[in-house]
Enzyme design. Structure first.
Site, PDB file in Angstrom:
ATOM      1  N   ASP A 260      -9.921   2.541 -11.532  1.00  0.00           N
ATOM      2  CA  ASP A 260      -9.024   1.465 -11.940  1.00  0.00           C
ATOM      3  C   ASP A 260      -9.840   0.172 -11.979  1.00  0.00           C
ATOM      4  OD1 ASP A 260      -7.364   3.620 -11.288  1.00  0.00           O
ATOM      5  OD2 ASP A 260      -5.794   2.362 -10.440  1.00  0.00           O
TER       6      ASP A 260
ATOM      7  N   LYS B 265      -2.633  -0.723 -16.533  1.00  0.00           N
ATOM      8  CA  LYS B 265      -2.018  -0.865 -15.205  1.00  0.00           C
ATOM      9  C   LYS B 265      -1.615  -2.316 -14.990  1.00  0.00           C
ATOM     10  CE  LYS B 265      -3.408  -0.481 -10.306  1.00  0.00           C
ATOM     11  NZ  LYS B 265      -4.487  -0.002  -9.407  1.00  0.00           N
TER      12      LYS B 265
ATOM     13  N   LYS C 195       0.552   2.509 -15.672  1.00  0.00           N
ATOM     14  CA  LYS C 195       0.661   2.536 -14.222  1.00  0.00           C
ATOM     15  C   LYS C 195       1.283   1.237 -13.725  1.00  0.00           C
ATOM     16  CE  LYS C 195      -2.041   2.956  -9.941  1.00  0.00           C
ATOM     17  NZ  LYS C 195      -3.367   3.273  -9.360  1.00  0.00           N
TER      18      LYS C 195
END
Length: 223
Positions: free
Chosen positions: A90, A153, A183
């Site tokens: 991430d 995300k 996400k």
């Protein structure tokens, strides 16, 4: 709102421990809890790798939490993490570049990390949606797709502007149109909040309070 079972929600969770004061013992406890809860993945700081987590996907972060690291540093951090067993990374974009409308810089940043890990790991791009306008959220999601990301995300959970919102998740889901995952992460502490994010289009949840959230879902949903 469509009902969803506890098991289905668990399968969407990255059980997360990214606190700077986290200890190896706490990471071990996180792994044990993740396995007991049946979540999809754990997400830990790269300095905690490698870890043994049988049956659970291992994720980590790059350029976290500010995103102000040089792109080459983010790429090197991501590559080392993958070498040490991370299956997902991430990364945090340069949020300032996005706020300034310099989307070419955002593109180059993501491409650098994508090329550093190639196809060895899944790449999620943290955009800090709470710090961006709606237009910037949409544009950054499009840039992430062009750069070869697998997910967009919402948040690190550390930005003072805030974490995930259903509004941002819906914008992101519409922008990527099912071609990338979405996400939701940052400030999701209850089952109601998690359900709201899922209804808005989230396909993964980043949670540090996974057990509390899952306790709010029924074990099974009758057909």
């Amino acid at each position: 709102m469509t009902q969803i079972s506890r098991r289905d929600v668990a399968a969407m969770i990255d059980h997360t421990l990214l606190a700077p004061e986290a200890t190896p013992a706490e990471v071990s406890a996180l792994i044990d809890e993740a396995r007991a809860l049946g979540v999809f993945a754990i997400c830990v700081s790269p300095s905690m790798l490698p870890v043994r987590a049988p049956g659970v996907v291992v994720a980590t972060v790059a350029g976290f939490p500010s995103g102000k690291h040089h792109s080459l540093v983010k790429g090197a951090e991501a590559r080392l993490a993958v070498d040490q067993g991370a299956a997902e990374v991430d990364m945090v974009i340069d949020v300032g570049a996005a706020r300034a409308g310099d989307y070419n810089a955002v593109l180059a940043d993501i491409v650098t990390v994508r090329e550093a890990i190639a196809d060895r790991a899944l790449l999620k791009v943290i955009i800090e949606s709470a710090a961006l306008t709606d237009a910037a959220i949409v544009e950054v999601c499009r840039v992430a797709e062009r750069a070869g990301a697998d997910f967009v995300k919402t948040s690190t959970g550390f930005h003072p502007a805030g974490g995930a919102s259903a509004h941002a998740v819906a914008l992101m889901a519409e922008a990527v149109g099912g071609r990338l995952g979405v996400k939701a992460s940052g400030g999701i502490r209850t089952a109601a909040q998690a359900a709201e994010m899922i209804a808005a289009g989230a396909t993964r949840l980043g949670l540090s309070r996974s057990r509390e959230v899952l306790e709010g879902f029924s074990a099974e949903i009758s057909s």
